[in-house]
Design a protein around this motif. Sequence first.
Motif, PDB file in Angstrom:
ATOM      1  N   GLN A 144      -1.270   2.985   6.433  1.00 51.50           N
ATOM      2  CA  GLN A 144      -2.171   2.154   7.216  1.00 51.50           C
ATOM      3  C   GLN A 144      -3.629   2.340   6.814  1.00 51.50           C
ATOM      4  O   GLN A 144      -4.406   1.394   6.879  1.00 51.50           O
ATOM      5  CB  GLN A 144      -2.015   2.444   8.713  1.00 51.50           C
ATOM      6  N   LYS A 145      -4.000   3.542   6.386  1.00 49.00           N
ATOM      7  CA  LYS A 145      -5.403   3.760   6.038  1.00 49.00           C
ATOM      8  C   LYS A 145      -5.666   3.668   4.532  1.00 49.00           C
ATOM      9  O   LYS A 145      -6.798   3.749   4.110  1.00 49.00           O
ATOM     10  CB  LYS A 145      -5.918   5.066   6.620  1.00 49.00           C
ATOM     11  N   SER A 146      -4.636   3.470   3.743  1.00 48.26           N
ATOM     12  CA  SER A 146      -4.788   3.316   2.300  1.00 48.26           C
ATOM     13  C   SER A 146      -4.964   1.842   1.956  1.00 48.26           C
ATOM     14  O   SER A 146      -4.664   0.967   2.764  1.00 48.26           O
ATOM     15  CB  SER A 146      -3.550   3.834   1.565  1.00 48.26           C
ATOM     16  N   GLU A 147      -5.434   1.595   0.745  1.00 52.55           N
ATOM     17  CA  GLU A 147      -5.469   0.215   0.268  1.00 52.55           C
ATOM     18  C   GLU A 147      -4.054  -0.323   0.239  1.00 52.55           C
ATOM     19  O   GLU A 147      -3.102   0.433   0.050  1.00 52.55           O
ATOM     20  CB  GLU A 147      -6.068   0.150  -1.135  1.00 52.55           C
ATOM     21  N   GLU A 148      -3.913  -1.623   0.410  1.00 55.72           N
ATOM     22  CA  GLU A 148      -2.574  -2.246   0.430  1.00 55.72           C
ATOM     23  C   GLU A 148      -1.756  -1.780  -0.769  1.00 55.72           C
ATOM     24  O   GLU A 148      -2.208  -1.828  -1.899  1.00 55.72           O
ATOM     25  CB  GLU A 148      -2.700  -3.767   0.405  1.00 55.72           C
ATOM     26  N   ASN A 149      -0.572  -1.312  -0.480  1.00 50.96           N
ATOM     27  CA  ASN A 149       0.343  -0.840  -1.510  1.00 50.96           C
ATOM     28  C   ASN A 149       1.687  -1.512  -1.239  1.00 50.96           C
ATOM     29  O   ASN A 149       2.520  -0.973  -0.510  1.00 50.96           O
ATOM     30  CB  ASN A 149       0.450   0.692  -1.446  1.00 50.96           C
ATOM     31  N   LYS A 150       1.865  -2.693  -1.793  1.00 48.41           N
ATOM     32  CA  LYS A 150       3.050  -3.499  -1.483  1.00 48.41           C
ATOM     33  C   LYS A 150       4.349  -2.764  -1.748  1.00 48.41           C
ATOM     34  O   LYS A 150       5.265  -2.801  -0.942  1.00 48.41           O
ATOM     35  CB  LYS A 150       3.015  -4.830  -2.249  1.00 48.41           C
ATOM     36  N   LYS A 151       4.439  -2.076  -2.873  1.00 50.11           N
ATOM     37  CA  LYS A 151       5.671  -1.365  -3.202  1.00 50.11           C
ATOM     38  C   LYS A 151       5.896  -0.198  -2.229  1.00 50.11           C
ATOM     39  O   LYS A 151       7.011   0.044  -1.774  1.00 50.11           O
ATOM     40  CB  LYS A 151       5.642  -0.875  -4.655  1.00 50.11           C
ATOM     41  N   GLY A 152       4.824   0.514  -1.916  1.00 51.65           N
ATOM     42  CA  GLY A 152       4.929   1.612  -0.948  1.00 51.65           C
ATOM     43  C   GLY A 152       5.344   1.113   0.427  1.00 51.65           C
ATOM     44  O   GLY A 152       6.207   1.709   1.079  1.00 51.65           O
ATOM     45  N   ASN A 153       4.751   0.009   0.851  1.00 45.40           N
ATOM     46  CA  ASN A 153       5.114  -0.587   2.136  1.00 45.40           C
ATOM     47  C   ASN A 153       6.573  -1.026   2.138  1.00 45.40           C
ATOM     48  O   ASN A 153       7.284  -0.850   3.125  1.00 45.40           O
ATOM     49  CB  ASN A 153       4.222  -1.786   2.448  1.00 45.40           C
ATOM     50  N   GLN A 154       7.004  -1.609   1.022  1.00 41.60           N
ATOM     51  CA  GLN A 154       8.388  -2.074   0.927  1.00 41.60           C
ATOM     52  C   GLN A 154       9.361  -0.898   0.975  1.00 41.60           C
ATOM     53  O   GLN A 154      10.392  -0.960   1.655  1.00 41.60           O
ATOM     54  CB  GLN A 154       8.598  -2.885  -0.347  1.00 41.60           C
TER      55      GLN A 154
END
Length: 151
Positions: free
Chosen positions: A23-33
């Motif tokens: 939530q506090k990191s820059e958007e990380n699509k793969k990490g979020n997925q």
Amino acid sequence: METIQSMFKHLHWANQRILATLQKSEENKKGNQLFSHILHAENVWLTRLNGTDSSHLSIWDEGNLETCVELVDQNNQNYTTFLSHLNNVKLDQIVSYKNSKGTEFQNTMRDILTHVALHGQYHRGQINQLLRMADSEPIDVDYITYRRIRD
């Protein structure tokens, strides 16, 4: 039973830490997925443990962090309730289930619960690697760190 319960307390603690970091990191699509996958897989396995068909449940999606917030709490509540009704005898009961391809398997509840705890840890390690590659600070989710804080 005590070890399984401790592993699931750790699982929730680690999920909360990964969520806060994402939530506090820059958007990380793969990490979020990957994080979304952990949470959806936890739900699928609990559905199977409860003897319900899980074939309609997805284990991969786009990785919406708002949905992850809900799933972290929902999964924790559901597993806490499930574990509160287990004992060592029940842990050794066989669960029959079908995977997402329709193949039938049988495993003990103990093996499935152990898998769920380890599966998430594997993917949290992948998320930490992705965070490091994106110049973000990974978060410690080691079991021993959890025990040091809790003891």
